[in-house]
Design an enzyme around this catalytic site. Structure first.
Site, PDB file in Angstrom:
ATOM      1  N   HIS A  67       0.826  -0.999   0.064  1.00 18.74           N
ATOM      2  CA  HIS A  67      -0.050  -0.216  -0.007  1.00 18.74           C
ATOM      3  C   HIS A  67       0.826   1.334  -0.024  1.00 18.74           C
ATOM      4  O   HIS A  67       0.590   2.194   0.472  1.00 18.74           O
ATOM      5  CB  HIS A  67      -0.841   0.117   1.189  1.00 18.74           C
ATOM      6  CG  HIS A  67      -1.994  -0.953   1.161  1.00 18.74           C
ATOM      7  ND1 HIS A  67      -3.319  -0.616   0.449  1.00 18.74           N
ATOM      8  CD2 HIS A  67      -2.136  -2.347   1.467  1.00 18.74           C
ATOM      9  CE1 HIS A  67      -3.964  -1.913   0.134  1.00 18.74           C
ATOM     10  NE2 HIS A  67      -3.274  -2.724   0.938  1.00 18.74           N
ATOM     11  N   THR A  68       2.046   1.123  -0.692  1.00 14.88           N
ATOM     12  CA  THR A  68       2.902   2.188  -0.751  1.00 14.88           C
ATOM     13  C   THR A  68       2.959   2.820  -2.153  1.00 14.88           C
ATOM     14  O   THR A  68       3.281   4.009  -2.459  1.00 14.88           O
ATOM     15  CB  THR A  68       4.246   2.060  -0.545  1.00 14.88           C
ATOM     16  OG1 THR A  68       4.712   0.891  -1.019  1.00 14.88           O
ATOM     17  CG2 THR A  68       4.497   1.771   1.119  1.00 14.88           C
ATOM     18  N   ASP A  69       2.511   1.958  -2.885  1.00 18.26           N
ATOM     19  CA  ASP A  69       2.728   2.322  -4.558  1.00 18.26           C
ATOM     20  C   ASP A  69       1.985   3.655  -4.913  1.00 18.26           C
ATOM     21  O   ASP A  69       2.199   4.533  -5.519  1.00 18.26           O
ATOM     22  CB  ASP A  69       2.413   1.186  -5.578  1.00 18.26           C
ATOM     23  CG  ASP A  69       1.128   0.509  -5.581  1.00 18.26           C
ATOM     24  OD1 ASP A  69       0.332   0.853  -4.532  1.00 18.26           O
ATOM     25  OD2 ASP A  69       0.791  -0.123  -6.651  1.00 18.26           O
ATOM     26  N   GLY A 116      -7.124 -14.714  -7.804  1.00 13.01           N
ATOM     27  CA  GLY A 116      -7.680 -14.267  -6.588  1.00 13.01           C
ATOM     28  C   GLY A 116      -6.817 -14.613  -5.388  1.00 13.01           C
ATOM     29  O   GLY A 116      -7.123 -14.330  -4.358  1.00 13.01           O
ATOM     30  N   ASP A 120       2.087  -4.250  -9.514  1.00 10.46           N
ATOM     31  CA  ASP A 120       1.976  -5.412  -9.968  1.00 10.46           C
ATOM     32  C   ASP A 120       2.674  -5.532 -11.344  1.00 10.46           C
ATOM     33  O   ASP A 120       3.238  -6.582 -11.881  1.00 10.46           O
ATOM     34  CB  ASP A 120       0.526  -6.204 -10.079  1.00 10.46           C
ATOM     35  CG  ASP A 120      -0.048  -5.796  -8.649  1.00 10.46           C
ATOM     36  OD1 ASP A 120       0.651  -5.836  -7.553  1.00 10.46           O
ATOM     37  OD2 ASP A 120      -1.549  -5.678  -8.315  1.00 10.46           O
ATOM     38  N   GLY A 140      -4.090 -13.190  -4.739  1.00 12.03           N
ATOM     39  CA  GLY A 140      -3.012 -12.012  -4.392  1.00 12.03           C
ATOM     40  C   GLY A 140      -1.836 -12.206  -4.925  1.00 12.03           C
ATOM     41  O   GLY A 140      -0.664 -11.403  -4.598  1.00 12.03           O
ATOM     42  N   LEU A 141      -1.675 -12.764  -6.079  1.00 14.38           N
ATOM     43  CA  LEU A 141      -0.429 -13.020  -6.766  1.00 14.38           C
ATOM     44  C   LEU A 141      -0.514 -12.521  -7.975  1.00 14.38           C
ATOM     45  O   LEU A 141       0.517 -12.535  -8.743  1.00 14.38           O
ATOM     46  CB  LEU A 141       0.194 -14.511  -6.816  1.00 14.38           C
ATOM     47  CG  LEU A 141       0.053 -15.254  -5.644  1.00 14.38           C
ATOM     48  CD1 LEU A 141       0.468 -16.914  -5.752  1.00 14.38           C
ATOM     49  CD2 LEU A 141       1.130 -14.723  -4.590  1.00 14.38           C
TER      50      LEU A 141
HETATM   51  C1  GLA Z   1      -2.527  -4.620  -5.028  1.00 17.09           C
HETATM   52  C2  GLA Z   1      -2.603  -3.598  -6.003  1.00 17.09           C
HETATM   53  C3  GLA Z   1      -1.124  -3.041  -5.816  1.00 17.09           C
HETATM   54  C4  GLA Z   1      -0.672  -2.436  -4.576  1.00 17.09           C
HETATM   55  C5  GLA Z   1      -0.853  -3.558  -3.767  1.00 17.09           C
HETATM   56  C6  GLA Z   1      -0.814  -3.275  -2.313  1.00 17.09           C
HETATM   57  O1  GLA Z   1      -1.753  -5.790  -5.459  1.00 17.09           O
HETATM   58  O2  GLA Z   1      -2.787  -3.999  -7.350  1.00 17.09           O
HETATM   59  O3  GLA Z   1      -1.227  -1.994  -6.870  1.00 17.09           O
HETATM   60  O4  GLA Z   1      -1.493  -1.341  -4.160  1.00 17.09           O
HETATM   61  O5  GLA Z   1      -2.150  -4.196  -3.740  1.00 17.09           O
HETATM   62  O6  GLA Z   1       0.536  -2.856  -1.940  1.00 17.09           O
END
Ligand code: GLA
Length: 400
Positions: free
Chosen positions: A36-38, A124, A174, A126-127
């Site tokens: 959650h830094t991007d 789904g 990502d 988170g990868l």
């Molecule tokens: C998801 C989003 C990314 C990023 C992450 C949290 O993967 O697609 O852009 O914000 O959550 O770091």
């Protein structure tokens, strides 16, 4: 990969009656640290993984676009290139066709296409299965249409597809990992300058494995908590009078506390401390050169100047759980159990609210950690998680 390439070519030929013009692959990703830094223009340290989407693609001359997935659960889509736009496509095809649309938005003429997509990135989890889909199509179109976009522009194309066609308000993490990843390395990403720097991640040499624990709690960033967290950050930016949370330094936190409500303050504290943890992690990996930095034992104290990578990963999870509040019971259980059974560090990875955790474990403890996690989920009455190792891999590329 050779087997998957051949299988993709055979399936394409069966489906469309001729061989594809080419075959491309793009990996999923794990974010080692920097969550959650991007979208706050901070730092992140993702790696592309050895799981990927394969795109077999041919041009057509009749302006018709046909997309098909190797997985029969996903319906075929056929439509005129000119009709591809946000709202006109739904479901899985928003990702590949979103990329076609984003190319057209940049003035690239789409002659008609046949796209066949197959993936071993779990969906789904988170990868970044969606980024893998987008990036495989983006590199294919860039080659086949001679568009000549550089990798940073392809990142923006894929992000636009995700944001505007799929409706998920994500950052660039990502897509950057999927396009620019490098084997045996993580990628230090500065989301403000967009500079990237490969950082050595010699897991094997260090006698370590990076385990993914897919909780099977599926997440969606097109709704709910992810947008809410972005809104919290936007509110903080206004209240603090900065351009982005990247501009908030640790020394400013106590003053910020007085200007923000308690929840917003904790969101800011996560972003500020997470940016520091990313830089510290990259520093340990580059300065200790490697295996030694990666494998050093956790210090079990508060994160200090001498923190190990394991300490930093675990501290990141704690901050995401307590300050940013994007973890969930399954991710917390995965982290706790991994740590209790020998992991050097563990954390949720990706946007949270489900998806996967990662654990950095000595090779000899990997099986024990995996079994312990599966058992702990069973005892808690939860769905059985999937536990598997991943290795840092190269970014998107042409295979044939
Ligand atoms: C998801 C989003 C990314 C990023 C992450 C949290 O993967 O697609 O852009 O914000 O959550 O770091």
């Amino acid at each position: 990969m050779i087997r998957r390439t051949t299988a993709a070519a055979d399936a394409f030929t069966q489906r469309f009656g001729h061989a594809p013009d080419g075959i491309w692959a793009a990996p999923g990703r794990v974010n080692l640290i920097g969550e959650h830094t991007d979208y706050n223009l901070g730092f992140a340290l993702p790696l592309a993984i050895d799981r990927s989407t394969i795109a077999a693609v041919s041009l057509r001359t009749d302006s018709t676009v046909r997309a098909t997935a190797l997985d029969p659960a996903y319906d075929d889509v056929t439509l005129a290139a000119a009709d591809i736009s946000p709202g006109a496509v739904t479901g899985w095809a928003t990702y590949p066709l979103g990329v076609v649309w984003a190319f057209a938005q940049r003035g690239v003429e789409i002659p008609g296409l046949e796209l066949q997509l197959g993936s071993d990135v779990p969906i789904g989890a988170g990868l970044s299965s969606s980024a893998a889909l987008e990036c495989s199509v983006a590199v294919a179109l860039n080659d086949l249409l001679g568009a000549g976009f550089d990798l940073p522009e392809l990142v923006q194309i894929c992000r636009q597809a995700e944001n505007e066609m799929a409706g998920a308000p994500t950052g660039i993490l990502d897509q950057t990992a999927s396009l620019l990843g490098r084997g045996d390395h993580a990628l230090l990403l500065d989301c403000r300058s967009l500079a990237t720097q490969p950082v050595p991640l010699p897991l094997h040499e260090a006698g370590l494995q990076l385990l993914v624990i897919d909780t099977k709690v599926s997440h969606s960033h097109a709704s709910g908590g992810y947008s809410a967290r972005r809104a919290d950050c936007a509110r903080a930016v206004d209240a603090l009078g900065v351009d982005s949370l990247r501009d908030v330094e640790e020394g400013m936190l106590s003053e910020a506390r007085g200007r923000l409500d308690e929840t917003t303050f904790r969101r800011v504290r996560h972003v500020v401390t997470e940016n520091q943890r990313v830089q510290q992690t990259a520093h340990v990996l580059t300065s200790k050169g490697d295996a030694a930095g990666l494998a050093s034992a956790p210090t079990a104290g508060p994160v200090s100047g001498t923190a190990s990578i394991g300490d930093l990963l675990t501290a990141s999870h704690v901050s995401l759980r307590d300050d940013y509040e994007v973890s969930c019971a399954e991710l917390d259980l995965a982290m706790d159990t991994a740590l209790q059974h020998g992991a050097l560090g563990a954390r949720m990875t990706g946007g949270g609210f489900g998806g996967s955790a990662i654990a950095l474990v000595p090779e000899e403890a990997a099986e024990k950690v995996g079994t312990a996690v599966v058992n702990s989920f069973r005892l808690a009455g939860l769905k059985q998680p999937d536990v598997f190792p991943v290795a840092p891999a190269d970014g998107a590329r042409r295979l044939a």
